[in-house]
Write a protein that holds these residues in place. Sequence first.
Motif, short mmCIF file in Angstrom:
data_model
loop_
_atom_site.label_atom_id
_atom_site.label_comp_id
_atom_site.label_asym_id
_atom_site.label_seq_id
_atom_site.Cartn_x
_atom_site.Cartn_y
_atom_site.Cartn_z
N THR A 85 37.64 52.47 31.12
CA THR A 85 36.89 51.60 32.02
C THR A 85 37.81 50.63 32.74
O THR A 85 37.68 50.41 33.95
CB THR A 85 35.79 50.84 31.25
OG1 THR A 85 34.95 51.80 30.60
CG2 THR A 85 34.97 49.96 32.16
N LEU A 86 38.74 50.04 31.98
CA LEU A 86 39.69 49.11 32.59
C LEU A 86 40.55 49.80 33.64
O LEU A 86 40.79 49.25 34.73
CB LEU A 86 40.60 48.49 31.52
CG LEU A 86 39.93 47.53 30.54
CD1 LEU A 86 40.91 47.14 29.43
CD2 LEU A 86 39.42 46.30 31.25
N MET A 135 50.40 48.84 35.29
CA MET A 135 49.55 48.17 34.31
C MET A 135 50.34 47.98 33.03
O MET A 135 51.04 48.89 32.59
CB MET A 135 48.31 49.02 34.01
CG MET A 135 47.48 49.39 35.23
SD MET A 135 46.72 47.99 36.07
CE MET A 135 45.60 47.42 34.83
N HIS A 171 37.47 50.77 25.68
CA HIS A 171 37.31 50.24 27.04
C HIS A 171 38.52 50.56 27.93
O HIS A 171 38.51 50.24 29.11
CB HIS A 171 37.04 48.74 26.99
CG HIS A 171 38.11 47.95 26.29
ND1 HIS A 171 38.34 48.03 24.93
CD2 HIS A 171 39.01 47.07 26.77
CE1 HIS A 171 39.34 47.23 24.61
NE2 HIS A 171 39.76 46.63 25.71
N PHE A 172 39.55 51.21 27.39
CA PHE A 172 40.75 51.57 28.15
C PHE A 172 40.39 52.36 29.42
O PHE A 172 40.82 51.98 30.52
CB PHE A 172 41.72 52.35 27.26
CG PHE A 172 42.91 52.93 27.95
CD1 PHE A 172 43.89 52.11 28.50
CD2 PHE A 172 43.08 54.30 28.03
CE1 PHE A 172 45.02 52.65 29.12
CE2 PHE A 172 44.19 54.85 28.65
CZ PHE A 172 45.16 54.03 29.20
N TYR A 177 38.46 50.58 36.78
CA TYR A 177 38.29 49.35 37.56
C TYR A 177 39.57 49.02 38.34
O TYR A 177 39.51 48.69 39.53
CB TYR A 177 37.90 48.20 36.64
CG TYR A 177 37.73 46.89 37.37
CD1 TYR A 177 36.59 46.65 38.13
CD2 TYR A 177 38.72 45.92 37.32
CE1 TYR A 177 36.43 45.46 38.83
CE2 TYR A 177 38.57 44.72 38.01
CZ TYR A 177 37.44 44.50 38.76
OH TYR A 177 37.30 43.32 39.44
N ALA A 178 40.73 49.10 37.68
CA ALA A 178 42.00 48.77 38.34
C ALA A 178 42.27 49.73 39.50
O ALA A 178 42.70 49.30 40.57
CB ALA A 178 43.14 48.82 37.33
N GLN A 234 44.86 45.19 25.01
CA GLN A 234 44.68 44.47 26.28
C GLN A 234 45.42 45.24 27.36
O GLN A 234 46.39 45.94 27.08
CB GLN A 234 45.29 43.07 26.20
CG GLN A 234 44.71 42.17 25.15
CD GLN A 234 45.53 40.88 25.09
OE1 GLN A 234 46.05 40.40 26.08
NE2 GLN A 234 45.64 40.34 23.90
N MET A 235 44.99 45.09 28.59
CA MET A 235 45.69 45.71 29.70
C MET A 235 45.57 44.78 30.90
O MET A 235 44.49 44.28 31.19
CB MET A 235 45.08 47.07 30.02
CG MET A 235 45.96 47.89 30.93
SD MET A 235 45.39 49.58 31.08
CE MET A 235 43.86 49.33 31.94
N THR A 236 46.69 44.54 31.56
CA THR A 236 46.70 43.69 32.74
C THR A 236 47.48 44.35 33.86
O THR A 236 48.36 45.18 33.61
CB THR A 236 47.35 42.32 32.43
OG1 THR A 236 48.69 42.54 31.98
CG2 THR A 236 46.59 41.56 31.38
N THR A 237 47.15 43.98 35.08
CA THR A 237 47.91 44.46 36.22
C THR A 237 49.21 43.69 36.29
O THR A 237 49.20 42.47 36.34
CB THR A 237 47.11 44.27 37.53
OG1 THR A 237 45.87 44.96 37.42
CG2 THR A 237 47.89 44.80 38.72
#
Length: 130
Positions: free
Chosen positions: A36-37, A21, A33-34, A40-41, A8-11
């Motif tokens: 891509t995430l 992040m 998906h790393f 997007y960020a 998982q990755m969050t701001t």
Amino acid sequence: MSTHVPFQMTTAASGPSTLTMEVVGELDHDAGHFPTLLTYAIEEHQREHGATLRDLHLDCARLTLIDSTGLAMLLMLRRRTYPAGITLHLDNRPAHLERMLQLTGTAEYLTEPQPGAGQHTEEPDGAPAP
């Protein structure tokens, strides 16, 4: 036996020149998906602040595993951020990440500061820095 923790990755924080992040879980082949995430960020940051991003911090304190695929993803990220003038920071590196970076000789490369970032080539009086 270790427990599988999905990636998982969050701001965690954002400002005009900095994006942090938080990376959680396993950065391995299942974390495809790393990139891509992150894309997007970074795009969201640019929409909000313009092209002012200079420091991308990945808080790795909760990274439970990294394999060669995860390392390859970090290297691809560095190849993308460095030419854009963005310094990559791998913060709070757990022992397993630090060990991989040292064994592969990628620690300095991945976190190399941008030329001139935080470095002074002259003292205030104009003399070269020691």
